[in-house]
Design a protein around this motif. Structure first.
Motif, PDB file in Angstrom:
ATOM      1  N   GLY A 136       0.795  -1.217   0.000  1.00 39.55           N
ATOM      2  CA  GLY A 136       0.000   0.000   0.000  1.00 39.55           C
ATOM      3  C   GLY A 136       0.829   1.268   0.000  1.00 39.55           C
ATOM      4  N   ALA A 137       0.142   2.376   0.194  1.00 39.87           N
ATOM      5  CA  ALA A 137       0.764   3.699   0.151  1.00 39.87           C
ATOM      6  C   ALA A 137       1.920   3.793   1.144  1.00 39.87           C
ATOM      7  CB  ALA A 137      -0.274   4.770   0.453  1.00 39.87           C
ATOM      8  N   GLY A 138       2.982   4.458   0.721  1.00 37.61           N
ATOM      9  CA  GLY A 138       4.160   4.609   1.566  1.00 37.61           C
ATOM     10  C   GLY A 138       5.207   3.535   1.338  1.00 37.61           C
ATOM     11  N   SER A 139       4.913   2.573   0.466  1.00 43.64           N
ATOM     12  CA  SER A 139       5.895   1.533   0.160  1.00 43.64           C
ATOM     13  C   SER A 139       7.000   2.078  -0.739  1.00 43.64           C
ATOM     14  CB  SER A 139       5.216   0.347  -0.521  1.00 43.64           C
ATOM     15  OG  SER A 139       4.284  -0.285   0.327  1.00 43.64           O
ATOM     16  N   ASP A 164      -4.038   3.772   0.411  1.00 46.20           N
ATOM     17  CA  ASP A 164      -3.693   3.807   1.832  1.00 46.20           C
ATOM     18  C   ASP A 164      -4.744   3.040   2.630  1.00 46.20           C
ATOM     19  OD1 ASP A 164      -5.901   5.491   2.289  1.00 46.20           O
ATOM     20  OD2 ASP A 164      -4.685   7.300   2.263  1.00 46.20           O
ATOM     21  N   VAL A 165      -4.472   2.856   3.911  1.00 45.80           N
ATOM     22  CA  VAL A 165      -5.313   1.975   4.718  1.00 45.80           C
ATOM     23  C   VAL A 165      -6.722   2.534   4.878  1.00 45.80           C
ATOM     24  CG1 VAL A 165      -4.566   2.983   6.930  1.00 45.80           C
ATOM     25  CG2 VAL A 165      -5.362   0.592   6.833  1.00 45.80           C
ATOM     26  N   ARG A 166      -6.851   3.846   4.975  1.00 46.52           N
ATOM     27  CA  ARG A 166      -8.192   4.429   5.108  1.00 46.52           C
ATOM     28  C   ARG A 166      -9.008   4.220   3.844  1.00 46.52           C
ATOM     29  NH1 ARG A 166      -8.952  10.456   7.376  1.00 46.52           N
ATOM     30  NH2 ARG A 166      -8.154   9.331   9.202  1.00 46.52           N
ATOM     31  N   ASP A 183      -6.165  -2.837   7.966  1.00 47.45           N
ATOM     32  CA  ASP A 183      -5.059  -2.442   8.830  1.00 47.45           C
ATOM     33  C   ASP A 183      -3.759  -2.585   8.054  1.00 47.45           C
ATOM     34  OD1 ASP A 183      -5.856  -5.373   9.356  1.00 47.45           O
ATOM     35  OD2 ASP A 183      -3.806  -5.322  10.099  1.00 47.45           O
ATOM     36  N   VAL A 184      -2.702  -2.004   8.602  1.00 47.64           N
ATOM     37  CA  VAL A 184      -1.431  -1.980   7.881  1.00 47.64           C
ATOM     38  C   VAL A 184      -0.302  -2.457   8.787  1.00 47.64           C
ATOM     39  CG1 VAL A 184      -1.041   0.453   8.461  1.00 47.64           C
ATOM     40  CG2 VAL A 184       0.132  -0.542   6.489  1.00 47.64           C
ATOM     41  N   GLU A 185       0.614  -3.223   8.214  1.00 49.60           N
ATOM     42  CA  GLU A 185       1.824  -3.663   8.890  1.00 49.60           C
ATOM     43  C   GLU A 185       3.015  -3.322   8.000  1.00 49.60           C
ATOM     44  OE1 GLU A 185       1.556  -7.779   9.904  1.00 49.60           O
ATOM     45  OE2 GLU A 185      -0.240  -7.522  11.149  1.00 49.60           O
ATOM     46  N   PHE A 242       8.155  -1.755   2.973  1.00 52.03           N
ATOM     47  CA  PHE A 242       6.928  -2.208   2.334  1.00 52.03           C
ATOM     48  C   PHE A 242       5.802  -2.088   3.348  1.00 52.03           C
ATOM     49  CE2 PHE A 242      10.399  -4.448   0.287  1.00 52.03           C
ATOM     50  CZ  PHE A 242      10.089  -4.384  -1.060  1.00 52.03           C
ATOM     51  N   ASN A 243       4.794  -1.303   3.034  1.00 50.56           N
ATOM     52  CA  ASN A 243       3.607  -1.196   3.883  1.00 50.56           C
ATOM     53  C   ASN A 243       2.549  -2.164   3.367  1.00 50.56           C
ATOM     54  OD1 ASN A 243       4.697   0.790   5.523  1.00 50.56           O
ATOM     55  ND2 ASN A 243       3.835   2.471   4.325  1.00 50.56           N
ATOM     56  N   ILE A 244       2.268  -3.186   4.144  1.00 48.51           N
ATOM     57  CA  ILE A 244       1.327  -4.220   3.719  1.00 48.51           C
ATOM     58  C   ILE A 244      -0.048  -3.916   4.298  1.00 48.51           C
ATOM     59  CG2 ILE A 244       0.798  -6.677   3.718  1.00 48.51           C
ATOM     60  CD1 ILE A 244       3.795  -7.190   4.183  1.00 48.51           C
TER      61      ILE A 244
END
Length: 276
Positions: A136-139, A164-166, A183-185, A242-244
C-alpha cells in the motif's frame, strides 16, 4: 462508467510469466502476506470448504480440508498451480461459488479495484469471508527518492498509484462487505545496492506496469543507483519499506451482528456530560 486504464494488462501477464521460474527465490513479500492472512484466518472459528486463491502465484496458499480454486493473471503461474488465467476485475466465477476468498500481492495492480472487490463479494456465499493483502501507500520510499533525485529535471512516471489503509477500508464498504476491517503492517528490508532491489521487484512480478512507461536512460539509472547508495547506513545497506495493507470483509448475511439502532442506548450522553 468505465474506470480509466492505468496498467498495461499484456505487460503484466508477460512479467508474471517471466517471473515464474525465479519467484521461489524472491517470494519473501508474499510469504509475509500469507503469514498475516493465516494469522487472521486462525482467529475465525469456522471451516471453509470452497476457497478461491485470487492471484495464486505458485499456489503456496494451503488450507487443509478445503478445495481450492486458483486464478492468476499470468498463464504460467496459473498452469503451474492447476488454476485458470484471468484478471481480478474480470472474474470468471458464478456468484456464490466460494465461502472464502484469499488474495495476496496482486490487488494493488488492478485497474478497477472497486470493481474487483465487488466481484469478490459477489462470488462469496452469504457469510463468506474475504482476506486480502497488498503493498500500500508509503511503500518503497528509498526507491522513490532515488528516482526523484536522478530525474529531478525531467521526472517520469515510474510508480503506480497506491491505496492507503483508510481508502482500503472505504473501498470494502463501497463493495458491500459487512464488518470491514483494514489495517497496515510494515516490513523493512535492507539492500546493499539498487540492483538487488530491482531484481527482487522483477522476480516477484512487480515493477512498473503503467500503461504509459518511459524507458530509463543509462545516465538516470546510474544516478538513481548512486542516490540509493548514498542513503545507506554505516553498514553499507539501504533500508527499504513495504507497507502491507490487510483487508477483511464478510459477505452480508442476516446472522451477522448489526450495529445498534440509533438512539437505542440506555444512557443519555447529554445527561452524562451535564454532570461534569
Amino acid at each position: 462508467m468505465t474506470p480509466p486504464a492505468i496498467f498495461d494488462r499484456a505487460a503484466r501477464r508477460l512479467r508474471r510469466d517471466r517471473a515464474t521460474d525465479r519467484f521461489g527465490e524472491r517470494d519473501f513479500l508474499r510469504a509475509v502476506m500469507l503469514d498475516g492472512i493465516g494469522e487472521r484466518l486462525s482467529s475465525v472459528t469456522r471451516d471453509f470448504a470452497e476457497v478461491l486463491d485470487l492471484g495464486c502465484f505458485d499456489g503456496a496458499f494451503r488450507l487443509p480440508g478445503a478445495r481450492i480454486a486458483r486464478l492468476d493473471p499470468g498463464y504460467r503461474f496459473a498452469r503451474a498451480a492447476g488454476g485458470v488465467q484471468g484478471d481480478e476485475d474480470r472474474l470468471p466465477f458464478a456468484d456464490g461459488s466460494f465461502d472464502l476468498v484469499v488474495s495476496a500481492g496482486v490487488l494493488d495492480q488492478v485497474d478497477d479495484l472497486p470493481g474487483a472487490l465487488t466481484l469478490i463479494r459477489r462470488v462469496l456465499r452469504p457469510d463468506g469471508l474475504f482476506l486480502g493483502a497488498f503493498a500500500g501507500a508509503g511503500s518503497l520510499p528509498a526507491l522513490r527518492e532515488a528516482w526523484r533525485a536522478a530525474e529531478a529535471q525531467r521526472p517520469a512516471a515510474r510508480f503506480h498509484p497506491q491505496v492507503d489503509v483508510r481508502a482500503a477500508g472505504d473501498l470494502l464498504v463501497r463493495a458491500g462487505f459487512a464488518l470491514p476491517v483494514a489495517d497496515v503492517e510494515t516490513l523493512n528490508v535492507t539492500y546493499r545496492d539498487l540492483g538487488t532491489l530491482v531484481t527482487d521487484l522483477r522476480d516477484m512480478a512487480g515493477g512498473n506496469m503503467l500503461l504509459t512507461r518511459t524507458p530509463a536512460t543509462r545516465t538516470a539509472l546510474a544516478a538513481a543507483a548512486e542516490a540509493f547508495t548514498a542513503a545507506a547506513t554505516p553498514d553499507g545497506r539501504t533500508m527499504e519499506r513495504f507497507n502491507i495493507i490487510y483487508c477483511t470483509g464478510w459477505a452480508p448475511d442476516p446472522s451477522q451482528p448489526k450495529p445498534a439502532r440509533r438512539g437505542s442506548g440506555a444512557a443519555s450522553l447529554a445527561r452524562a456530560l451535564g454532570s461534569r
